[in-house]
Design a protein around this motif. Structure first.
Motif, short mmCIF file in Angstrom:
data_model
loop_
_atom_site.label_atom_id
_atom_site.label_comp_id
_atom_site.label_asym_id
_atom_site.label_seq_id
_atom_site.Cartn_x
_atom_site.Cartn_y
_atom_site.Cartn_z
N GLY A 308 0.84 -1.21 0.00
CA GLY A 308 0.00 0.00 0.00
C GLY A 308 0.86 1.24 0.00
N LEU A 309 1.90 1.20 0.79
CA LEU A 309 2.79 2.35 0.89
C LEU A 309 3.59 2.55 -0.39
N ILE A 310 4.07 1.46 -0.95
CA ILE A 310 4.98 1.57 -2.11
C ILE A 310 4.21 1.78 -3.42
N PHE A 311 2.97 1.26 -3.51
CA PHE A 311 2.24 1.36 -4.79
C PHE A 311 0.94 2.16 -4.71
N LEU A 312 0.18 1.97 -3.62
CA LEU A 312 -1.11 2.66 -3.54
C LEU A 312 -0.92 4.15 -3.25
N ARG A 313 0.00 4.44 -2.36
CA ARG A 313 0.23 5.84 -2.00
C ARG A 313 0.64 6.66 -3.23
N PRO A 314 1.59 6.18 -4.06
CA PRO A 314 1.91 6.94 -5.28
C PRO A 314 0.73 7.09 -6.24
N ILE A 315 -0.14 6.08 -6.30
CA ILE A 315 -1.32 6.22 -7.17
C ILE A 315 -2.18 7.38 -6.65
N LEU A 316 -2.40 7.40 -5.34
CA LEU A 316 -3.23 8.46 -4.76
C LEU A 316 -2.59 9.82 -4.99
N ALA A 317 -1.26 9.86 -4.91
CA ALA A 317 -0.56 11.13 -5.17
C ALA A 317 -0.79 11.55 -6.61
N ARG A 318 -0.59 10.64 -7.54
CA ARG A 318 -0.75 10.97 -8.96
C ARG A 318 -2.17 11.44 -9.26
N LEU A 319 -3.16 10.74 -8.69
CA LEU A 319 -4.57 11.11 -8.95
C LEU A 319 -4.87 12.52 -8.46
N GLN A 320 -4.15 12.94 -7.42
CA GLN A 320 -4.40 14.28 -6.88
C GLN A 320 -3.47 15.33 -7.45
N GLY A 321 -2.65 14.93 -8.44
CA GLY A 321 -1.75 15.91 -9.05
C GLY A 321 -0.53 16.20 -8.20
N LEU A 322 -0.18 15.27 -7.31
CA LEU A 322 0.98 15.46 -6.43
C LEU A 322 2.17 14.70 -6.96
#
Ligand SMILES: Nc1nc2c(c(=O)[nH]1)N[C@H]1C(S)=C(S)[C@@H](COP(=O)(O)OP(=O)(O)OC[C@H]3O[C@@H](n4cnc5c(N)ncnc54)[C@H](O)[C@@H]3O)O[C@H]1N2
Ligand code: MOO
Length: 409
Positions: A308-322
């Motif tokens: 979750g930390l290594i893959f899900l967190r970056p997805i959430l960042a990308r979706l929010q433009g981070l």
């Protein structure tokens, strides 16, 4: 299927996502959201020169020789004004935030004065000299209309909300929150607090992932726990419709009860990859289930959350433009480690700071991926590349600090 590297898995996953559309929210709802449009000041702050202290507005030249008695000709409270133009020999009673009267150029704080009344009105006796501009906040000291505030792509913290509010922006344009559906699987797991059979355990993954999604600025929809059968899995997975991502946990491996690939495969899952060279996290899978991307996390609780930390967190960042980068630190190893095999390791580790500021990493002896207690106690994840050679105490290693990376909102 061959195991792909962590880097390739992350690149393939991130390729499938781009920033979500924007929406306008009231500023009091914007904490933790990611700005899509930069904030610019609609006003100048302060709009005109004001006093920084309670005292008297004077002409600095009038107090060049002290003590000196000045005639008090008016008052300028915050939000009020003194109409006239200050003449030589005059002072205006002023309060913090009060507009500087025309003709005045300095403030004397009241502690440096005596004051009283006589037949002609109020007077003030100034005991100190002050330079021009003393305790005066010039117009635009903080910012001027048109100045830039928080930038696009920035997650709004408490200070940013304060600045955007000061800049007179009651509405902010942010990226929509990612909607993540979370589905746990397994006949053996039941929700905390619910009755359990003798061979059942408590389900922690769904709740932990839900917390991770929320702490990363997403909206989590918990679809519950699917039983290890086709009907249950399909019925619950259907609840992901409309989400930006479906995250499953468990059922990703090779046993007959590991149904994610087989059942969802028949239901239209287009697999991008399955299995990565990572420990914990080997059976990770990623694909597209009709309109919804699917991230299939392993069932072991530590594997689920570290992935979750290594893959899900970056997805959430990308979706929010981070920006999805994570910052690692360098530490000295507190004990020897054997040579690594073909999987990239993420070892739960303690981090302690030495007197000289350097960090010592001491990985826990047991790294079994069922052990949530050590994950909760860990200060970081020590990253070891595939085939890394044996290392001795004192050698430098790379650690992903958990407190910083996982701080929550
Ligand atoms: N023969 C092989 N066996 C396994 C392999 C392999 O390559 N060959 N891989 C192992 C690895 S590595 C992992 S990781 C696990 C992952 O398997 P699954 O994703 O299929 O997960 P499950 O079998 O469903 O569960 C694994 C473990 O985790 C517990 N679990 C599941 N869900 C939850 C939950 N929501 N909350 C708490 N705990 C949960 C479950 O009871 C199992 O103990 O496979 C290895 N096996
Ligand atoms: O990869 Mo599994 O996640 O080692 O337990």
């Amino acid at each position: 299927m061959v195991m792909i590297s962590v880097e390739e898995a992350r690149a393939r996953i991130l390729e499938a996502f781009s920033p979500l559309p924007t929406e306008v929210v009231a500023i009091d709802q914007a904490l933790g959201r990611v700005l899509a449009t930069p904030v610019t000041a609609r006003t100048t702050q302060p709009p005109k020169a004001v006093s920084a202290m309670d005292g008297y507005a004077v002409k600095a030249v009038d107090v060049a020789q002290v003590p000196v008695r000045l005639r008090v000709v008016g008052a300028a409270p915050a939000g009020g004004d003194h109409e006239g133009i200050l003449q030589s020999g005059e002072a205006v009673r002023i309060f913090t935030g009060g507009p500087l009267p025309r003709g005045a150029d300095a403030i004397v704080i009241q502690e440096d004065t005596d004051s009283g009344e006589d037949s002609e009105g109020s007077w003030v006796e100034v005991r100190v000299t002050v330079p021009e501009g003393h305790y005066v906040r010039p117009a635009g000291l903080d910012f001027s209309a048109g100045d830039r505030g928080p930038a696009a792509g920035q997650r709004l913290g408490v200070r940013d909300i304060g600045l955007a509010a000061a800049m007179d922006q009651p509405w902010l344009t942010v990226h929509r929150k990612p909607r993540v559906a979370i589905l746990a699987t397994g006949d053996e797991v039941v929700m905390p607090g619910e009755p359990r059979g003798p061979n059942q355990i408590v389900s922690s993954n769904g709740l932990a992932l839900q917390a991770l999604v929320r702490s990363c600025g997403g909206e989590a929809l918990n679809l519950g726990i699917a039983e290890d059968n086709r009907d249950s899995l399909l019925r619950l997975a259907a609840g992901a419709q409309g989400a930006d991502l479906l995250v499953t946990t468990g059922g990703a491996s090779v046993g007959e009860h590991d149904l994610i690939r087989s059942v969802l495969g028949e239901d239209g899952l287009e697999l991008n990859f399955w299995k990565i060279a990572m420990r914990p996290g080997k059976p990770l899978l990623f694909g597209q289930l009709r309109e919804t991307p699917l991230l299939g996390l392993p069932g072991n609780p530590v594997s689920s959350l570290v992935c979750g930390l290594i893959f899900l967190r970056p997805i959430l960042a990308r979706l929010q433009g981070l920006d999805s980068d994570e910052r690692t630190v360098t530490a000295r190893l507190g004990k020897a480690l054997p040579a690594n095999d073909k999987r990239q390791d993420y070892l739960r580790t303690r981090l302690t700071e030495e007197a000289d500021g350097s960090l010592i990493a001491l990985p826990f002896n047991r790294q079994d991926s069922s052990m949530m207690a050590t994950l909760a106690q860990a200060d970081g994840l020590l990253i070891r590349a595939p085939f890394a050679p044996a290392v001795e105490p004192g050698e430098l290693v790379s650690v992903l600090p958990l407190a910083e990376t996982w701080s929550g909102l």
